[in-house]
Design a protein around this motif. Structure first.
Motif, PDB file in Angstrom:
ATOM      1  N   VAL A   1       1.734  53.286  36.993  1.00  0.00           N
ATOM      2  CA  VAL A   1       2.618  54.138  37.920  1.00  0.00           C
ATOM      3  C   VAL A   1       2.650  55.549  37.588  1.00  0.00           C
ATOM      4  O   VAL A   1       3.133  55.570  36.509  1.00  0.00           O
ATOM      5  CB  VAL A   1       4.044  53.254  37.956  1.00  0.00           C
ATOM      6  N   GLY A   2       2.425  56.304  38.485  1.00  0.00           N
ATOM      7  CA  GLY A   2       2.541  57.690  37.839  1.00  0.00           C
ATOM      8  C   GLY A   2       2.326  58.664  39.244  1.00  0.00           C
ATOM      9  O   GLY A   2       2.110  58.173  40.362  1.00  0.00           O
ATOM     10  N   ALA A   3       2.252  60.141  39.018  1.00  0.00           N
ATOM     11  CA  ALA A   3       1.959  61.035  39.824  1.00  0.00           C
ATOM     12  C   ALA A   3       0.529  60.704  40.766  1.00  0.00           C
ATOM     13  O   ALA A   3      -0.317  60.287  39.808  1.00  0.00           O
ATOM     14  CB  ALA A   3       2.017  62.150  39.400  1.00  0.00           C
TER      15      ALA A   3
ATOM     16  N   LEU B   1      -1.541  52.062  40.690  1.00  0.00           N
ATOM     17  CA  LEU B   1      -2.867  51.716  40.739  1.00  0.00           C
ATOM     18  C   LEU B   1      -3.063  50.500  40.006  1.00  0.00           C
ATOM     19  O   LEU B   1      -2.745  50.569  38.574  1.00  0.00           O
ATOM     20  CB  LEU B   1      -3.836  52.938  40.053  1.00  0.00           C
ATOM     21  N   GLU B   2      -3.829  49.356  40.371  1.00  0.00           N
ATOM     22  CA  GLU B   2      -4.026  48.247  39.454  1.00  0.00           C
ATOM     23  C   GLU B   2      -5.256  48.420  38.646  1.00  0.00           C
ATOM     24  O   GLU B   2      -6.218  48.701  39.438  1.00  0.00           O
ATOM     25  CB  GLU B   2      -4.042  47.104  40.357  1.00  0.00           C
ATOM     26  N   VAL B   3      -5.174  48.551  37.275  1.00  0.00           N
ATOM     27  CA  VAL B   3      -6.277  48.582  36.774  1.00  0.00           C
ATOM     28  C   VAL B   3      -6.855  47.415  36.020  1.00  0.00           C
ATOM     29  O   VAL B   3      -8.005  47.406  35.128  1.00  0.00           O
ATOM     30  CB  VAL B   3      -6.226  49.705  35.609  1.00  0.00           C
ATOM     31  N   GLU B   4      -6.151  46.191  35.813  1.00  0.00           N
ATOM     32  CA  GLU B   4      -6.454  45.073  35.128  1.00  0.00           C
ATOM     33  C   GLU B   4      -5.766  44.104  36.160  1.00  0.00           C
ATOM     34  O   GLU B   4      -4.828  44.112  36.841  1.00  0.00           O
ATOM     35  CB  GLU B   4      -5.839  44.583  33.978  1.00  0.00           C
ATOM     36  N   CYS B   5      -6.532  42.959  36.465  1.00  0.00           N
ATOM     37  CA  CYS B   5      -6.208  41.827  37.331  1.00  0.00           C
ATOM     38  C   CYS B   5      -6.723  40.569  36.848  1.00  0.00           C
ATOM     39  O   CYS B   5      -8.005  40.340  36.465  1.00  0.00           O
ATOM     40  CB  CYS B   5      -6.769  41.964  38.929  1.00  0.00           C
TER      41      CYS B   5
ATOM     42  N   ALA C   1       3.202  60.760  31.434  1.00  0.00           N
ATOM     43  CA  ALA C   1       2.769  60.657  33.007  1.00  0.00           C
ATOM     44  C   ALA C   1       2.510  59.390  33.504  1.00  0.00           C
ATOM     45  O   ALA C   1       2.834  59.288  34.922  1.00  0.00           O
ATOM     46  CB  ALA C   1       1.831  61.703  33.137  1.00  0.00           C
ATOM     47  N   VAL C   2       2.861  58.402  32.939  1.00  0.00           N
ATOM     48  CA  VAL C   2       2.163  57.089  33.414  1.00  0.00           C
ATOM     49  C   VAL C   2       3.083  55.886  32.704  1.00  0.00           C
ATOM     50  O   VAL C   2       3.422  55.763  31.480  1.00  0.00           O
ATOM     51  CB  VAL C   2       0.550  56.621  33.194  1.00  0.00           C
ATOM     52  N   VAL C   3       3.579  55.072  33.384  1.00  0.00           N
ATOM     53  CA  VAL C   3       4.293  53.734  33.065  1.00  0.00           C
ATOM     54  C   VAL C   3       3.362  52.638  33.456  1.00  0.00           C
ATOM     55  O   VAL C   3       2.798  52.637  34.598  1.00  0.00           O
ATOM     56  CB  VAL C   3       5.571  53.598  33.879  1.00  0.00           C
ATOM     57  N   ALA C   4       3.121  51.652  32.621  1.00  0.00           N
ATOM     58  CA  ALA C   4       2.436  50.523  32.806  1.00  0.00           C
ATOM     59  C   ALA C   4       3.268  49.165  33.349  1.00  0.00           C
ATOM     60  O   ALA C   4       4.337  49.129  32.469  1.00  0.00           O
ATOM     61  CB  ALA C   4       1.565  50.023  31.504  1.00  0.00           C
TER      62      ALA C   4
ATOM     63  N   LEU D   1      12.681  35.057  41.808  1.00  0.00           N
ATOM     64  CA  LEU D   1      12.106  34.908  43.214  1.00  0.00           C
ATOM     65  C   LEU D   1      10.797  34.568  43.336  1.00  0.00           C
ATOM     66  O   LEU D   1      10.259  34.248  44.343  1.00  0.00           O
ATOM     67  CB  LEU D   1      11.962  36.296  43.884  1.00  0.00           C
ATOM     68  N   GLY D   2      10.136  33.956  42.174  1.00  0.00           N
ATOM     69  CA  GLY D   2       8.885  33.466  42.017  1.00  0.00           C
ATOM     70  C   GLY D   2       7.758  34.330  42.053  1.00  0.00           C
ATOM     71  O   GLY D   2       6.626  33.752  42.354  1.00  0.00           O
ATOM     72  N   TRP D   3       7.888  35.575  41.959  1.00  0.00           N
ATOM     73  CA  TRP D   3       6.922  36.645  41.817  1.00  0.00           C
ATOM     74  C   TRP D   3       6.141  36.505  40.467  1.00  0.00           C
ATOM     75  O   TRP D   3       4.985  36.775  40.220  1.00  0.00           O
ATOM     76  CB  TRP D   3       7.129  37.998  41.826  1.00  0.00           C
ATOM     77  N   GLY D   4       6.943  36.261  39.282  1.00  0.00           N
ATOM     78  CA  GLY D   4       6.576  35.956  38.089  1.00  0.00           C
ATOM     79  C   GLY D   4       7.162  37.244  37.405  1.00  0.00           C
ATOM     80  O   GLY D   4       8.001  37.830  37.595  1.00  0.00           O
ATOM     81  N   ALA D   5       6.836  37.314  35.875  1.00  0.00           N
ATOM     82  CA  ALA D   5       7.444  38.014  34.857  1.00  0.00           C
ATOM     83  C   ALA D   5       6.546  39.339  34.888  1.00  0.00           C
ATOM     84  O   ALA D   5       5.645  39.396  35.318  1.00  0.00           O
ATOM     85  CB  ALA D   5       7.397  37.296  33.561  1.00  0.00           C
ATOM     86  N   MET D   6       7.382  40.402  34.687  1.00  0.00           N
ATOM     87  CA  MET D   6       6.792  41.854  34.471  1.00  0.00           C
ATOM     88  C   MET D   6       7.315  42.483  33.142  1.00  0.00           C
ATOM     89  O   MET D   6       8.453  42.354  32.775  1.00  0.00           O
ATOM     90  CB  MET D   6       7.118  42.650  35.566  1.00  0.00           C
ATOM     91  N   HIS D   7       6.442  43.322  32.526  1.00  0.00           N
ATOM     92  CA  HIS D   7       7.219  44.161  31.409  1.00  0.00           C
ATOM     93  C   HIS D   7       6.843  45.537  31.757  1.00  0.00           C
ATOM     94  O   HIS D   7       5.417  45.675  31.913  1.00  0.00           O
ATOM     95  CB  HIS D   7       6.443  43.462  30.342  1.00  0.00           C
ATOM     96  N   VAL D   8       7.594  46.223  31.561  1.00  0.00           N
ATOM     97  CA  VAL D   8       7.427  47.877  31.957  1.00  0.00           C
ATOM     98  C   VAL D   8       7.588  48.537  30.894  1.00  0.00           C
ATOM     99  O   VAL D   8       8.363  48.443  29.979  1.00  0.00           O
ATOM    100  CB  VAL D   8       8.633  48.492  33.146  1.00  0.00           C
ATOM    101  N   THR D   9       6.384  49.291  30.327  1.00  0.00           N
ATOM    102  CA  THR D   9       6.371  50.245  29.259  1.00  0.00           C
ATOM    103  C   THR D   9       5.735  51.736  29.586  1.00  0.00           C
ATOM    104  O   THR D   9       5.196  51.756  30.658  1.00  0.00           O
ATOM    105  CB  THR D   9       5.490  49.672  28.137  1.00  0.00           C
TER     106      THR D   9
END
Length: 187
Positions: free
Chosen positions: A160-162, A144-148, A99-102, A86-94
Motif C-alpha cells: 500500500v503506497g503512493a 499492489l499484490e506482490v505475493e499470492c 513510503a510503503v505499508v505491507a 467476517l470470514g475474509w481471514g487474518a491480516m497483519h499490517v507493517t
C-alpha cells in the motif's frame, strides 16, 4: 460484536458465501480477459467503501476512537480481528519504509483453494484495501499484490503506497526485478 454494535446491514453490507464469490471470480477470470481483473478490483473498491464505515464503527466500539487515530499496530490488530470475524481471514499490517505499508494475509479467503495460476489473483481484495487505506490515511493510495497463494506463495502480500511508487515497483517486477529490490531503490 456486542449487542450495542451497529449492524453490518446499516452499512449496506450483505453476506455472500465464499463459494458464490469464488464462482464469480473464476467465471470472470477463466478466459484470461484483462478487463476481468479490473472489474473485480472496481467491485472490491465499492465493497471497501462499506467496510470503511463498518470497520470505523467496529473500532470506535472497541477502542472509543476512529481507525485513523490508532497506531499501526493497533490498526493491524483491529483490522485483522474485523476481517477474520467476517470470514475474509487474518491480516497483519507493517510498515516497510516511509513510503510503503505491507498487508500480509496468510489465510485470506480469496486465494483459498485456488488452483495455482502462477500470478496474484486477489483482485477483489486489492480494490477493497485501496478504499480502506485511502479512507484511513486521507490520501490517494494504491495497492499492489506482490505475493499470492494462487502464485504458490505462502501468503498473500499487498503493498500500500503512493501510486507512483507502486507503479515503479510494478514496472520493475514486469522486468524481472523482485519487489523487495525495487522497493530498496525507491527514494
Amino acid at each position: 460484536m456486542s449487542h450495542n454494535a451497529v449492524p453490518l446491514s446499516h452499512h449496506r453490507l450483505v453476506a455472500v458465501s465464499r463459494s458464490a464469490l469464488d464462482a464469480l471470480r473464476r467465471s470472470l477470470l477463466r478466459d484470461g480477459d484483462a478487463g476481468a481483473a479490473t472489474a473485480l478490483r472496481e467491485a472490491g473498491y465499492a465493497a471497501g467503501e462499506g467496510h470503511v464505515a463498518a470497520l470505523g464503527d467496529w473500532v470506535r466500539e472497541r477502542r472509543g476512537v476512529a481507525p485513523n487515530q490508532l497506531s499501526l499496530e493497533q490498526f493491524s490488530e483491529d483490522a485483522s480481528a474485523y476481517f477474520s470475524e467476517l470470514g475474509w481471514g487474518a491480516m497483519h499490517v507493517t510498515s516497510l519504509d516511509d513510503a510503503v505499508v505491507a498487508v500480509d494475509a496468510p489465510d485470506w479467503w480469496e486465494s483459498a483453494g485456488q488452483e495455482q495460476t502462477g500470478r496474484p489473483e486477489c483482485h477483489l481484495t486489492t480494490g477493497m484495501l485501496a478504499a480502506l487505506f485511502q479512507s484511513v490515511a486521507g490520501a490517494e493510495l494504491g495497492v499492489l499484490e506482490v505475493e499470492c497463494r494462487s502464485a504458490g506463495d505462502a501468503r498473500c502480500r499487498f503493498l500500500v503506497g503512493a501510486g507512483d511508487v507502486l507503479a515503479y515497483v510494478h514496472d520493475a517486477m514486469t522486468h524481472g526485478t523482485a519487489y523487495r529490490d525495487a522497493l530498496a531503490r525507491v527514494e
